[in-house]
Motif scaffolding. Sequence first.
Motif, PDB file in Angstrom:
ATOM      1  N   GLU A  58       0.796  -1.217   0.072  1.00 22.96           N
ATOM      2  CA  GLU A  58      -0.153   0.096  -0.035  1.00 22.96           C
ATOM      3  C   GLU A  58       0.880   1.173   0.126  1.00 22.96           C
ATOM      4  O   GLU A  58       0.311   2.463  -0.336  1.00 22.96           O
ATOM      5  N   ASN A  59       2.313   1.196   0.445  1.00 23.95           N
ATOM      6  CA  ASN A  59       3.098   2.307   0.196  1.00 23.95           C
ATOM      7  C   ASN A  59       3.759   2.252  -0.754  1.00 23.95           C
ATOM      8  O   ASN A  59       4.847   3.214  -0.986  1.00 23.95           O
ATOM      9  N   GLY A  60       3.532   1.551  -1.958  1.00 21.01           N
ATOM     10  CA  GLY A  60       4.389   1.459  -3.049  1.00 21.01           C
ATOM     11  C   GLY A  60       5.758   0.747  -3.067  1.00 21.01           C
ATOM     12  O   GLY A  60       6.477   1.026  -3.749  1.00 21.01           O
ATOM     13  N   LEU A  61       5.975   0.187  -1.694  1.00 22.42           N
ATOM     14  CA  LEU A  61       7.380  -0.497  -1.826  1.00 22.42           C
ATOM     15  C   LEU A  61       7.186  -2.008  -2.250  1.00 22.42           C
ATOM     16  O   LEU A  61       6.086  -2.723  -2.036  1.00 22.42           O
ATOM     17  N   MET A  62       8.028  -2.370  -2.646  1.00 20.10           N
ATOM     18  CA  MET A  62       8.137  -3.934  -3.131  1.00 20.10           C
ATOM     19  C   MET A  62       8.245  -4.808  -1.844  1.00 20.10           C
ATOM     20  O   MET A  62       9.284  -5.116  -1.416  1.00 20.10           O
ATOM     21  N   ASN A  63       7.180  -5.114  -1.363  1.00 22.32           N
ATOM     22  CA  ASN A  63       7.017  -6.063   0.218  1.00 22.32           C
ATOM     23  C   ASN A  63       6.051  -7.026  -0.200  1.00 22.32           C
ATOM     24  O   ASN A  63       5.921  -7.916   0.742  1.00 22.32           O
ATOM     25  N   ARG A  64       5.364  -7.359  -1.387  1.00 22.68           N
ATOM     26  CA  ARG A  64       4.477  -8.456  -1.416  1.00 22.68           C
ATOM     27  C   ARG A  64       5.011  -9.387  -2.670  1.00 22.68           C
ATOM     28  O   ARG A  64       5.712  -9.135  -3.540  1.00 22.68           O
ATOM     29  N   SER A  65       4.812 -10.688  -2.364  1.00 22.04           N
ATOM     30  CA  SER A  65       5.162 -12.016  -3.280  1.00 22.04           C
ATOM     31  C   SER A  65       3.968 -12.271  -3.958  1.00 22.04           C
ATOM     32  O   SER A  65       2.783 -11.682  -3.745  1.00 22.04           O
ATOM     33  N   VAL A  66       4.236 -12.987  -4.920  1.00 19.90           N
ATOM     34  CA  VAL A  66       3.082 -13.500  -5.895  1.00 19.90           C
ATOM     35  C   VAL A  66       2.046 -14.168  -5.078  1.00 19.90           C
ATOM     36  O   VAL A  66       0.923 -13.984  -5.473  1.00 19.90           O
ATOM     37  N   LYS A  67       2.352 -14.918  -4.115  1.00 22.60           N
ATOM     38  CA  LYS A  67       1.721 -15.807  -3.248  1.00 22.60           C
ATOM     39  C   LYS A  67       0.808 -14.671  -2.507  1.00 22.60           C
ATOM     40  O   LYS A  67      -0.429 -14.597  -2.152  1.00 22.60           O
ATOM     41  N   ASP A  68       1.473 -13.683  -1.968  1.00 17.08           N
ATOM     42  CA  ASP A  68       0.797 -12.692  -0.958  1.00 17.08           C
ATOM     43  C   ASP A  68      -0.353 -11.920  -1.819  1.00 17.08           C
ATOM     44  O   ASP A  68      -1.558 -11.749  -1.205  1.00 17.08           O
ATOM     45  N   ILE A  69      -0.271 -11.815  -2.968  1.00 13.91           N
ATOM     46  CA  ILE A  69      -1.311 -10.850  -4.084  1.00 13.91           C
ATOM     47  C   ILE A  69      -2.322 -11.809  -4.544  1.00 13.91           C
ATOM     48  O   ILE A  69      -3.117 -11.343  -5.149  1.00 13.91           O
ATOM     49  N   GLY A  70      -2.096 -12.963  -4.386  1.00 15.21           N
ATOM     50  CA  GLY A  70      -2.827 -14.204  -4.857  1.00 15.21           C
ATOM     51  C   GLY A  70      -2.854 -14.134  -6.585  1.00 15.21           C
ATOM     52  O   GLY A  70      -3.470 -14.338  -7.211  1.00 15.21           O
ATOM     53  N   GLY A  71      -1.309 -13.972  -6.949  1.00 17.21           N
ATOM     54  CA  GLY A  71      -1.252 -13.857  -8.368  1.00 17.21           C
ATOM     55  C   GLY A  71      -1.179 -15.083  -8.910  1.00 17.21           C
ATOM     56  O   GLY A  71      -0.982 -16.286  -8.355  1.00 17.21           O
ATOM     57  N   GLN A  72      -0.511 -15.338 -10.306  1.00 16.53           N
ATOM     58  CA  GLN A  72      -0.580 -16.154 -11.150  1.00 16.53           C
ATOM     59  C   GLN A  72       1.018 -16.490 -11.669  1.00 16.53           C
ATOM     60  O   GLN A  72       1.669 -15.629 -11.392  1.00 16.53           O
ATOM     61  N   ILE A  73       1.273 -17.827 -12.090  1.00 18.31           N
ATOM     62  CA  ILE A  73       2.637 -17.533 -12.858  1.00 18.31           C
ATOM     63  C   ILE A  73       2.397 -18.438 -14.246  1.00 18.31           C
ATOM     64  O   ILE A  73       1.644 -19.424 -14.251  1.00 18.31           O
ATOM     65  N   LEU A  74       2.960 -17.859 -14.955  1.00 18.77           N
ATOM     66  CA  LEU A  74       3.219 -18.626 -16.468  1.00 18.77           C
ATOM     67  C   LEU A  74       4.629 -19.191 -16.523  1.00 18.77           C
ATOM     68  O   LEU A  74       5.672 -18.251 -16.450  1.00 18.77           O
ATOM     69  N   LEU A  75       4.856 -20.319 -16.561  1.00 18.33           N
ATOM     70  CA  LEU A  75       6.209 -21.079 -16.506  1.00 18.33           C
ATOM     71  C   LEU A  75       6.361 -21.533 -18.229  1.00 18.33           C
ATOM     72  O   LEU A  75       5.775 -22.153 -18.656  1.00 18.33           O
ATOM     73  N   ILE A  76       7.517 -21.122 -18.552  1.00 19.39           N
ATOM     74  CA  ILE A  76       8.013 -21.281 -19.774  1.00 19.39           C
ATOM     75  C   ILE A  76       9.247 -22.054 -19.802  1.00 19.39           C
ATOM     76  O   ILE A  76      10.239 -21.325 -19.516  1.00 19.39           O
ATOM     77  N   SER A  77       9.458 -23.103 -20.451  1.00 15.74           N
ATOM     78  CA  SER A  77      10.674 -23.694 -20.705  1.00 15.74           C
ATOM     79  C   SER A  77      11.613 -23.061 -21.908  1.00 15.74           C
ATOM     80  O   SER A  77      11.024 -22.405 -22.703  1.00 15.74           O
ATOM     81  N   GLN A  78      12.870 -22.772 -21.288  1.00 18.21           N
ATOM     82  CA  GLN A  78      13.647 -21.634 -22.064  1.00 18.21           C
ATOM     83  C   GLN A  78      15.143 -22.287 -22.168  1.00 18.21           C
ATOM     84  O   GLN A  78      16.018 -21.763 -21.486  1.00 18.21           O
ATOM     85  N   PHE A  79      15.515 -23.341 -23.105  1.00 18.00           N
ATOM     86  CA  PHE A  79      16.827 -23.754 -22.893  1.00 18.00           C
ATOM     87  C   PHE A  79      17.992 -23.055 -23.306  1.00 18.00           C
ATOM     88  O   PHE A  79      19.159 -22.839 -22.902  1.00 18.00           O
TER      89      PHE A  79
END
Length: 152
Positions: A58-79
Amino acid sequence: MRAVVQRVTQASCTVDSVCTGKIENGLLVLLGVEEDDSEQDMEWLGQKLVNLRIFSDENGLMNRSVKDIGGQILLISQFTLFAQTKKGNRPSFIRAARPDKAEPLYRDMGTYLGELLGNEVQMGIFGADMKIDLRNDGPVTIMMNTKDKDNF
């Protein structure tokens, strides 16, 4: 394992005009697997990814994780994350794991991240010609390497 992690407001993967994965707020993770990578590398990196505090509070600081925000992950294989460009102009990918080693670790990482997040991880198709669309947020882009844990 190497990962390029991008904080995104949206990202998607398309193969042969078919969307294989699409997310809103969260992480786009490009994952490279090296021949000597193990389940321990996968677990260390997976924990780091879901707990990496790169989302604003809420203060604009990087203090939350993807888990904290209920976010998602797109995982791409990249040799290509293991490209060596020291000699000549054509990259060598000799350090990247062979598909019979890399594909199971890639799939296991998707499952593991889903368990840690509590929701399904979206994925590309291993070995396919993928088209990735994204809107990088920030931009925030972080590189990680399980062989160099002291710096990550």
